[in-house]
Design an enzyme around this catalytic site. Structure first.
Site, PDB file in Angstrom:
ATOM      1  N   GLU A  42      10.992   6.339   5.849  1.00 47.41           N
ATOM      2  CA  GLU A  42       9.521   6.395   5.839  1.00 47.41           C
ATOM      3  C   GLU A  42       9.147   7.760   5.275  1.00 47.41           C
ATOM      4  O   GLU A  42       9.424   8.798   5.883  1.00 47.41           O
ATOM      5  CB  GLU A  42       8.968   6.254   7.266  1.00 47.41           C
ATOM      6  CG  GLU A  42       9.327   4.946   7.961  1.00 47.41           C
ATOM      7  CD  GLU A  42       8.356   3.809   7.670  1.00 47.41           C
ATOM      8  OE1 GLU A  42       7.381   4.021   6.926  1.00 47.41           O
ATOM      9  OE2 GLU A  42       8.607   2.700   8.185  1.00 47.41           O
ATOM     10  N   ARG A  81      -0.999  -4.908   2.723  1.00 45.81           N
ATOM     11  CA  ARG A  81       0.399  -4.665   3.085  1.00 45.81           C
ATOM     12  C   ARG A  81       1.356  -5.803   2.675  1.00 45.81           C
ATOM     13  O   ARG A  81       2.435  -5.568   2.143  1.00 45.81           O
ATOM     14  CB  ARG A  81       0.476  -4.486   4.614  1.00 45.81           C
ATOM     15  CG  ARG A  81       1.868  -4.576   5.238  1.00 45.81           C
ATOM     16  CD  ARG A  81       1.757  -4.459   6.757  1.00 45.81           C
ATOM     17  NE  ARG A  81       2.988  -4.761   7.465  1.00 45.81           N
ATOM     18  CZ  ARG A  81       3.845  -3.838   7.897  1.00 45.81           C
ATOM     19  NH1 ARG A  81       3.640  -2.554   7.672  1.00 45.81           N
ATOM     20  NH2 ARG A  81       4.928  -4.184   8.559  1.00 45.81           N
ATOM     21  N   SER A 122       6.502   4.015   3.592  1.00 44.54           N
ATOM     22  CA  SER A 122       5.735   5.153   4.070  1.00 44.54           C
ATOM     23  C   SER A 122       4.790   4.615   5.147  1.00 44.54           C
ATOM     24  O   SER A 122       4.479   3.422   5.137  1.00 44.54           O
ATOM     25  CB  SER A 122       4.941   5.817   2.944  1.00 44.54           C
ATOM     26  OG  SER A 122       3.832   5.030   2.552  1.00 44.54           O
ATOM     27  N   ARG A 177       0.817  -1.229   0.000  1.00 42.83           N
ATOM     28  CA  ARG A 177       0.000   0.000   0.000  1.00 42.83           C
ATOM     29  C   ARG A 177       0.845   1.272   0.000  1.00 42.83           C
ATOM     30  O   ARG A 177       0.299   2.369  -0.069  1.00 42.83           O
ATOM     31  CB  ARG A 177      -0.900  -0.015   1.222  1.00 42.83           C
ATOM     32  CG  ARG A 177      -0.161  -0.068   2.553  1.00 42.83           C
ATOM     33  CD  ARG A 177      -1.122  -0.450   3.663  1.00 42.83           C
ATOM     34  NE  ARG A 177      -0.436  -0.622   4.947  1.00 42.83           N
ATOM     35  CZ  ARG A 177      -1.032  -1.118   6.030  1.00 42.83           C
ATOM     36  NH1 ARG A 177      -2.290  -1.493   5.977  1.00 42.83           N
ATOM     37  NH2 ARG A 177      -0.369  -1.245   7.167  1.00 42.83           N
ATOM     38  N   GLU A 178       2.178   1.158   0.084  1.00 39.11           N
ATOM     39  CA  GLU A 178       3.016   2.349   0.227  1.00 39.11           C
ATOM     40  C   GLU A 178       3.417   2.864  -1.160  1.00 39.11           C
ATOM     41  O   GLU A 178       4.580   2.843  -1.568  1.00 39.11           O
ATOM     42  CB  GLU A 178       4.196   2.002   1.152  1.00 39.11           C
ATOM     43  CG  GLU A 178       3.662   1.601   2.534  1.00 39.11           C
ATOM     44  CD  GLU A 178       4.653   0.929   3.477  1.00 39.11           C
ATOM     45  OE1 GLU A 178       5.866   0.929   3.187  1.00 39.11           O
ATOM     46  OE2 GLU A 178       4.215   0.406   4.514  1.00 39.11           O
TER      47      GLU A 178
HETATM   48  O1  0X9 Z   1       7.215  -2.032  10.060  1.00 36.80           O
HETATM   49  C1  0X9 Z   1       7.969  -1.883   9.081  1.00 36.80           C
HETATM   50  O2  0X9 Z   1       8.357  -2.821   8.415  1.00 36.80           O
HETATM   51  C2  0X9 Z   1       8.417  -0.482   8.699  1.00 36.80           C
HETATM   52  N1  0X9 Z   1       7.372   0.480   8.901  1.00 36.80           N
HETATM   53  S1  0X9 Z   1       5.993   0.456   8.018  1.00 36.80           S
HETATM   54  O3  0X9 Z   1       5.051   1.365   8.630  1.00 36.80           O
HETATM   55  N2  0X9 Z   1       6.302   1.042   6.570  1.00 36.80           N
HETATM   56  O4  0X9 Z   1       5.530  -0.872   7.914  1.00 36.80           O
HETATM   57  C3  0X9 Z   1       9.611  -0.069   9.539  1.00 36.80           C
HETATM   58  C4  0X9 Z   1      10.784  -0.983   9.451  1.00 36.80           C
HETATM   59  C5  0X9 Z   1      11.936  -0.480  10.234  1.00 36.80           C
HETATM   60  N3  0X9 Z   1      12.752  -1.573  10.663  1.00 36.80           N
HETATM   61  C6  0X9 Z   1      14.096  -1.579  10.531  1.00 36.80           C
HETATM   62  N4  0X9 Z   1      14.670  -0.596   9.930  1.00 36.80           N
HETATM   63  N5  0X9 Z   1      14.786  -2.573  11.019  1.00 36.80           N
HETATM   64 ZN    ZN Z   2       6.351  -0.252   5.013  1.00 33.92          ZN
END
Ligand code: 0X9
Ligand code: ZN
Length: 425
Positions: free
Chosen positions: A389, A240, A314, A184-185
């Site tokens: 993000e 997602r 995002s 969805r991003e």
């Molecule tokens: O949850 C996630 O996978 C990411 N955020 S989202 O809202 N786009 O789903 C963040 C991932 C961050 N994790 C690391 N960088 N390890």
């Molecule tokens: Zn994400």
């Protein structure tokens, strides 16, 4: 419009999909859904309990400060009666999705065979994205080639573009980007497309761009999760995960960013429930997408090494550094990564004043296990490995449904941030 036919056909007609055609599901409607940001004051659980009777759709995973949630029309009166502290993110989610879904026709390359910047004025279908890359690559055959990092559950190619400068193909350390890990991003594909576009189009006219492309080989995968992206356009805009089924569950989808084979076995940053948004899969690296990505990533690491990896997501406006799996762990070069992230955030802000927060992923956002950034840092030894993000923050604005008018500003500010990073790192 010029197509490299075999490439395009391979992407558009997934054979596995044709063989096991799922029954046609109705497109999910969000008409009349109102999206709220609810202040949680560090107690998300109590708010979630209050929302339990409603058919509410949560947007965010970290509910320390706030819970973003879509409330269906039939529950709005009862929701209002709860008298929670709220802001409105979408007055009518269905209407905003419909507005976003007004794709402009892709007008193909100009007389010089380069696709026009109009591309960045609207979102597009998956088929048009495939054609855009084919056309862009076709306009710059001396500096680019189309690549593939594997195949999705439904048989789509995880395609990408490889760019290089004066040293010739594959002679320099890798800069490696992933877009659309989460279906969805949508803004993420547009942003990496803009970066690829500028690197190619400006290579011969802009000295800074020439310096950058002569120093690094770029490997850009705009759709790490092609099946999920297509599903957001055909069935559910808020999907997602990937589209993998699992025996013993009627729920579909594994979170590609919880399935990487590193720290996957830890229990604090992913779900073992196939119905959850952060479902980790049955075994480390067991999705077709992760298998392909791991093999491709290994080939880059074994080649000239990986200088920079960015996993584009995002929303929230964050630059997230390692690690996700442990909130006190820090990369060996953490101080350097922080200085660079601070510089990138300042440069991003120069275009439109957009503020990006930076810091280690787990302590800044939440814990994640089996994430790409942790794998790239410790297994692939990438010098820098970040999650970015993109817009919006979510505060007093939209969430995953970012208005098309913000595609170009989002892309421009990230291009600025990247030119800073690529000339400073
Ligand atoms: O949850 C996630 O996978 C990411 N955020 S989202 O809202 N786009 O789903 C963040 C991932 C961050 N994790 C690391 N960088 N390890
Ligand atoms: Zn994400």
């Amino acid at each position: 419009m010029k197509l490299s036919t075999i490439f395009v056909q391979a992407l558009l007609v997934p054979l596995a999909l044709a063989a096991a055609a799922p029954k046609l599901e109705k497109k999910v409607s969000y008409d009349g859904y109102k999206v709220f940001r609810i202040s949680t004051h560090h107690d998300g659980a109590i708010i979630k309990e209050k929302l339990a009777p409603f058919a509410a759709v949560p947007f965010n995973l970290n509910t320390e400060e706030h819970l973003d949630v879509a409330i269906p029309p039939q529950d709005l009166a009862a929701f209002k009666a709860l008298n929670l502290e709220t802001e409105v993110l979408h007055e009518n989610l269905g209407a905003d999705i419909a507005e976003e879904g007004k794709f402009a026709a892709y007008d193909g390359p100009s007389a010089q065979a380069v696709p026009s910047l109009n591309w960045f004025n609207s979102y597009h279908s998956y088929a048009d994205h495939v054609t855009f890359f084919s056309d862009l690559q076709g306009a710059f055959p001396q500096n680019s080639e189309l690549i593939t990092a594997g195949t999705s559950v439904q048989g789509r190619s995880i395609f990408g573009i490889h760019l290089w400068g004066s040293g010739g193909k594959g002679s320099k350390p890798a800069v490696y980007f992933h877009g659309t890990v989460h279906a969805r991003e949508w803004i993420t594909a547009k942003v990496v497309e803009y970066i690829a576009y500028n690197l190619l189009v400006q290579y011969s006219t802009n000295a800074t761009v020439k310096t950058i492309l002569d120093k690094y080989d770029f490997y850009i995968l705009p759709f790490v999760n092609p099946d999920g992206f297509v599903y957001t356009q055909t069935n559910d805009r808020l999907w997602r995960k990937n589209r993998q089924t699992r025996s013993g569950s009627s729920c579909v989808g594994t979170d590609i960013n919880r399935n990487w084979p590193y720290k996957w076995e830890l229990t604090n940053g992913a779900s073992t429930n196939p119905c959850a948004e952060t479902y980790k899969g049955v075994a480390a690296g067991d999705t077709p997408e992760n298998k392909g990505l791991v093999a491709f990533t290994k080939s880059l690491a074994a080649g000239k090494g990986i200088k920079l990896y960015i996993d584009w997501h995002s929303f929230g406006q964050y630059i997230l550094l390692p690690y996700g799996y442990d909130c006190s762990a820090r990369a060996a070069n953490h101080a350097r990564q922080t200085t660079l992230a601070s510089g990138v955030a300042s440069r991003i802000a120069q275009s439109y004043g957009t503020r990006f927060t930076y810091g280690p992923s787990c302590s800044t956002l939440y814990a994640t296990t089996g994430s790409s950034v942790d794998y790239l840092t410790d297994v692939s030894k990438a010098e820098l490995a970040w999650t970015i993000e993109l817009r919006p923050t979510g505060s007093s604005s939209s969430g995953f449904i970012l208005p098309a008018a913000q595609i170009l500003p989002s892309a421009i500010e990230q291009w600025e941030g990247m030119t800073y990073l690529l000339t400073t790192m």
